[in-house]
Motif scaffolding. Structure first.
Motif, PDB file in Angstrom:
ATOM      1  N   ALA C 115       0.831  -1.210   0.000  1.00 23.90           N
ATOM      2  CA  ALA C 115       0.000   0.000   0.000  1.00 23.90           C
ATOM      3  C   ALA C 115       0.866   1.260   0.000  1.00 23.90           C
ATOM      4  CB  ALA C 115      -0.920  -0.006   1.219  1.00 23.90           C
ATOM      5  N   LEU C 116       1.912   1.270   0.829  1.00 23.34           N
ATOM      6  CA  LEU C 116       2.784   2.439   0.905  1.00 23.34           C
ATOM      7  C   LEU C 116       3.544   2.644  -0.405  1.00 23.34           C
ATOM      8  CD1 LEU C 116       4.081   1.911   4.556  1.00 23.34           C
ATOM      9  CD2 LEU C 116       2.675   3.838   3.778  1.00 23.34           C
ATOM     10  N   LEU C 118       2.425   1.815  -3.443  1.00 23.65           N
ATOM     11  CA  LEU C 118       1.471   2.358  -4.407  1.00 23.65           C
ATOM     12  C   LEU C 118       1.182   3.826  -4.100  1.00 23.65           C
ATOM     13  CD1 LEU C 118      -0.768  -0.805  -4.592  1.00 23.65           C
ATOM     14  CD2 LEU C 118       0.486   0.206  -6.521  1.00 23.65           C
ATOM     15  N   LYS C 119       1.117   4.163  -2.831  1.00 25.26           N
ATOM     16  CA  LYS C 119       0.886   5.561  -2.420  1.00 25.26           C
ATOM     17  C   LYS C 119       2.065   6.451  -2.812  1.00 25.26           C
ATOM     18  CE  LYS C 119      -1.072   8.889   0.111  1.00 25.26           C
ATOM     19  NZ  LYS C 119      -2.400   9.420  -0.104  1.00 25.26           N
ATOM     20  N   TRP C 130      -1.049 -10.603  -2.073  1.00 25.72           N
ATOM     21  CA  TRP C 130      -2.411 -10.180  -1.795  1.00 25.72           C
ATOM     22  C   TRP C 130      -3.219  -9.911  -3.065  1.00 25.72           C
ATOM     23  CZ3 TRP C 130      -4.705  -9.896   2.948  1.00 25.72           C
ATOM     24  CH2 TRP C 130      -3.868 -10.041   4.050  1.00 25.72           C
ATOM     25  N   SER C 131      -4.509 -10.187  -2.974  1.00 23.22           N
ATOM     26  CA  SER C 131      -5.469  -9.746  -3.986  1.00 23.22           C
ATOM     27  C   SER C 131      -6.285  -8.625  -3.360  1.00 23.22           C
ATOM     28  CB  SER C 131      -6.355 -10.920  -4.391  1.00 23.22           C
ATOM     29  OG  SER C 131      -7.367 -10.472  -5.253  1.00 23.22           O
ATOM     30  N   LEU C 132      -6.320  -7.469  -4.035  1.00 17.98           N
ATOM     31  CA  LEU C 132      -6.879  -6.249  -3.447  1.00 17.98           C
ATOM     32  C   LEU C 132      -8.018  -5.713  -4.294  1.00 17.98           C
ATOM     33  CD1 LEU C 132      -3.437  -4.467  -2.952  1.00 17.98           C
ATOM     34  CD2 LEU C 132      -4.710  -5.784  -1.257  1.00 17.98           C
ATOM     35  N   THR C 133      -9.157  -5.454  -3.688  1.00 22.30           N
ATOM     36  CA  THR C 133     -10.277  -4.883  -4.439  1.00 22.30           C
ATOM     37  C   THR C 133     -10.814  -3.664  -3.710  1.00 22.30           C
ATOM     38  OG1 THR C 133     -10.863  -7.163  -4.986  1.00 22.30           O
ATOM     39  CG2 THR C 133     -12.434  -5.439  -5.608  1.00 22.30           C
ATOM     40  N   PRO C 134     -10.649  -2.477  -4.311  1.00 21.61           N
ATOM     41  CA  PRO C 134     -11.192  -1.288  -3.667  1.00 21.61           C
ATOM     42  C   PRO C 134     -12.710  -1.301  -3.743  1.00 21.61           C
ATOM     43  CG  PRO C 134     -10.269  -0.695  -5.797  1.00 21.61           C
ATOM     44  CD  PRO C 134      -9.989  -2.161  -5.588  1.00 21.61           C
ATOM     45  N   PHE C 135     -13.368  -0.696  -2.764  1.00 19.86           N
ATOM     46  CA  PHE C 135     -14.828  -0.610  -2.753  1.00 19.86           C
ATOM     47  C   PHE C 135     -15.321   0.145  -3.984  1.00 19.86           C
ATOM     48  CE2 PHE C 135     -18.708   1.735  -1.702  1.00 19.86           C
ATOM     49  CZ  PHE C 135     -19.537   0.673  -1.406  1.00 19.86           C
ATOM     50  N   ARG C 138     -13.257   1.353  -7.900  1.00 21.74           N
ATOM     51  CA  ARG C 138     -12.631   2.580  -8.394  1.00 21.74           C
ATOM     52  C   ARG C 138     -11.389   2.292  -9.199  1.00 21.74           C
ATOM     53  NH1 ARG C 138     -13.853   5.922  -3.305  1.00 21.74           N
ATOM     54  NH2 ARG C 138     -13.138   3.939  -2.522  1.00 21.74           N
ATOM     55  N   LEU C 140      -8.219   2.739  -9.493  1.00 16.49           N
ATOM     56  CA  LEU C 140      -6.887   3.087  -9.018  1.00 16.49           C
ATOM     57  C   LEU C 140      -5.836   2.328  -9.811  1.00 16.49           C
ATOM     58  CD1 LEU C 140      -7.440   2.844  -5.164  1.00 16.49           C
ATOM     59  CD2 LEU C 140      -7.014   4.916  -6.460  1.00 16.49           C
ATOM     60  N   PRO C 141      -4.721   2.971 -10.148  1.00 25.26           N
ATOM     61  CA  PRO C 141      -3.620   2.233 -10.775  1.00 25.26           C
ATOM     62  C   PRO C 141      -3.103   1.209  -9.775  1.00 25.26           C
ATOM     63  CG  PRO C 141      -2.915   4.448 -10.158  1.00 25.26           C
ATOM     64  CD  PRO C 141      -4.395   4.381  -9.910  1.00 25.26           C
ATOM     65  N   GLY C 142      -3.104  -0.065 -10.151  1.00 29.58           N
ATOM     66  CA  GLY C 142      -2.792  -1.102  -9.177  1.00 29.58           C
ATOM     67  C   GLY C 142      -1.362  -1.600  -9.270  1.00 29.58           C
ATOM     68  N   PRO C 143      -1.049  -2.631  -8.518  1.00 28.71           N
ATOM     69  CA  PRO C 143       0.273  -3.241  -8.589  1.00 28.71           C
ATOM     70  C   PRO C 143       0.392  -4.081  -9.862  1.00 28.71           C
ATOM     71  CG  PRO C 143      -1.137  -4.481  -7.102  1.00 28.71           C
ATOM     72  CD  PRO C 143      -1.940  -3.291  -7.547  1.00 28.71           C
TER      73      PRO C 143
ATOM     74  N   TYR D 108      -4.894   4.133  -1.317  1.00 29.15           N
ATOM     75  CA  TYR D 108      -3.764   3.346  -0.821  1.00 29.15           C
ATOM     76  C   TYR D 108      -3.268   3.787   0.560  1.00 29.15           C
ATOM     77  CZ  TYR D 108      -3.756   0.989  -5.254  1.00 29.15           C
ATOM     78  OH  TYR D 108      -4.129   0.242  -6.333  1.00 29.15           O
ATOM     79  N   LEU D 111      -5.453   1.984   2.852  1.00 32.92           N
ATOM     80  CA  LEU D 111      -5.081   0.566   2.857  1.00 32.92           C
ATOM     81  C   LEU D 111      -3.863   0.331   3.758  1.00 32.92           C
ATOM     82  CD1 LEU D 111      -5.422  -2.321   1.837  1.00 32.92           C
ATOM     83  CD2 LEU D 111      -4.068  -1.699  -0.183  1.00 32.92           C
ATOM     84  N   SER D 129     -15.065  -0.229   2.297  1.00 31.61           N
ATOM     85  CA  SER D 129     -13.632  -0.035   2.100  1.00 31.61           C
ATOM     86  C   SER D 129     -13.039  -1.221   1.317  1.00 31.61           C
ATOM     87  CB  SER D 129     -12.965   0.149   3.462  1.00 31.61           C
ATOM     88  OG  SER D 129     -11.614   0.469   3.320  1.00 31.61           O
ATOM     89  N   TRP D 130     -11.787  -1.530   1.516  1.00 27.87           N
ATOM     90  CA  TRP D 130     -11.089  -2.534   0.749  1.00 27.87           C
ATOM     91  C   TRP D 130     -11.585  -3.951   1.038  1.00 27.87           C
ATOM     92  CZ3 TRP D 130      -7.461  -1.672  -2.975  1.00 27.87           C
ATOM     93  CH2 TRP D 130      -7.001  -0.352  -3.087  1.00 27.87           C
ATOM     94  N   SER D 131     -11.545  -4.776   0.001  1.00 23.67           N
ATOM     95  CA  SER D 131     -11.717  -6.210   0.164  1.00 23.67           C
ATOM     96  C   SER D 131     -10.346  -6.854  -0.047  1.00 23.67           C
ATOM     97  CB  SER D 131     -12.724  -6.721  -0.873  1.00 23.67           C
ATOM     98  OG  SER D 131     -12.781  -8.120  -0.832  1.00 23.67           O
ATOM     99  N   THR D 133      -7.762 -10.267   0.063  1.00 17.41           N
ATOM    100  CA  THR D 133      -7.648 -11.721   0.055  1.00 17.41           C
ATOM    101  C   THR D 133      -6.182 -12.120   0.050  1.00 17.41           C
ATOM    102  OG1 THR D 133      -9.625 -11.729  -1.326  1.00 17.41           O
ATOM    103  CG2 THR D 133      -8.487 -13.825  -1.037  1.00 17.41           C
TER     104      THR D 133
END
Lengths: 163, 163, 163, 163
Positions: C115-116, C118-119, C130-135, C138, C140-143, D108, D111, D129-131, D133
């Motif tokens: 997270a840090l 990506l921030k 990890w598999s990450l899904t924003p609410f 949205r 967001l540019p992901g990993p 992020y 997160l 918020s985030w999901s 896994t």
């Protein structure tokens, strides 16, 4: 075998014409010749002089920077820049990461590194730096005082060997 | 309107019988009466004395702790404990978060707060604390020096008003 | 010329028998062969595996430790230990100091580094992590997601070259 | 008696028209009515909404800011601003200083706060918020999930009471 890491602390507003620059360059050079890694705050003045001296003698240099690679890039003599993004609080990291340290000249940032080193139990040698007197003359174990760059290096290496 | 936040810095190893404890308690009390929030490092000695003085005068107290609530709980006179988990590096937060600060007595942790305050431009008043002399007598703007707790409070409030 | 610094992040509780250990060792080795410095959190598990792989391939390794040399010594494959004394907050330093990073496996400390990163805009490649899904999905540019250690290294080097 | 400190975490780029703003304002209000101190990152969006809600219900608000009072002033609903000057690393302080926390929406930075809270053992409740896994479905103790602001507050208070 891990090399000893010796910090060289001092102000950023010193230029090549100043005596302190020459002292820091000499200290960096001597430390590299003794196979030490030289750690600084990664910016200008004393930090550049010490890193340059160490680099020219074939040593490895670390810089612990206060900002990011955008806001506070390392000077060009730093081999390994660590970007903390935490401002002067990074001074606490500097003193924790050294086997011993040498302070040359100094303004208030350097004074905080001297104080944090003494608090953290990192041996610190002062050359042409602050004179400190606690109120009431309490018997605090103080910094080591060197009268030449050569003596500063010798004192730091002896202290680091005892760590 | 936001209240002024005034730091009170000093060593943790001072006890109630010491003059510095009484000075810190008096400073805390006076600051609370002037409607200031009192910020300390949240531990013992001067930090407890100042927080106790402020609390007894009806003031609000903040403690910026070096560890966690397990490793370094706040003294019982801290209303709002902030746990940084970053050791002495939290001293840099203390000075950034105050409108002005007063140092009483002091060992090396306090010296680092004085230096970090001067570096960060946080006005700092010394009472029975360190005497500092830069090498070569360079004209650095220094700390304010008070000769009584009352004068320390007056100097800090004047400096904070000009921030 | 300064070498690229590539982070390898992952949990400390992985042992040599685990697939993730082998992946981290392979990643460390490949990075060293490509003349990169390998930066980790300096402790066990993935951090040891990556440092060991890099060291055995002749590379330089940095460890950014959460504690002090007493409380959290570096694993024996770290050439340059940096002791921050600031706990998990050191994860923010890790991501600021890399040109790109690879996360392997991972518990919550690793998730915070992802997270840090990506921030902070540090390119980060995930392998078996990890598999990450924003609410609300949205945009967001992901990993970056790699399906092998080799692909993770290739993706990280490409991203670092564009920094 | 010390009041419970409850964190409200969420992104800075949410505006008053967004559902998450309303949820954060409601959460702040409910927490203040239950006599909790509300701690946020001190900036805009969710941080402002939660602080405003708490302030309007007569509560006390703390903001842990990433920069200095010049570079990152607190929003006007923060009673006690703490300036860390350490960027996103301040997120580690946020989670250490709360008895429990609620994350609303999130990018992020949020997160990282969720991850650091879970790592530090700070109970954290997620609302919209985030999901998350973990790879391989490892049995990590996860965050609490609320389906309304009211439920988020109830869950956080129950968790804080058990701390």
């Amino acid at each position: 075998m891990t090399k000893k890491i010796i910090g060289v602390f001092g102000p950023g507003n010193v230029s090549e014409a100043d005596d302190e620059w020459q002292a820091a360059a000499s200290v960096g050079q001597q430390l590299a010749r003794r196979d030490c890694v030289v750690l600084t705050g990664g910016l200008g003045g004393i930090m550049t002089a010490a890193s340059k001296g160490a680099r020219e003698a074939g040593g490895i240099t670390i810089g612990i920077l206060p900002g990011t690679r955008i806001s506070s890039p390392a000077n060009s003599y730093v081999d390994i820049p660590v970007f903390t993004g935490m401002g002067e609080a990074r001074n606490a990291i500097n003193v924790k990461s050294c086997d011993a340290a040498i302070a040359i000249g100094g303004e208030y940032g350097t004074l905080s590194e001297i104080a944090l080193a003494l608090k953290a139990g990192c041996p610190i040698v002062l050359f042409n730096s602050w004179s400190l007197t606690p109120f009431g003359g309490r018997g605090l174990p103080g910094p080591l005082i060197a009268s030449s760059p050569e003596e500063a290096v010798a004192m730091a290496l002896t202290a680091a060997a005892n760590e």
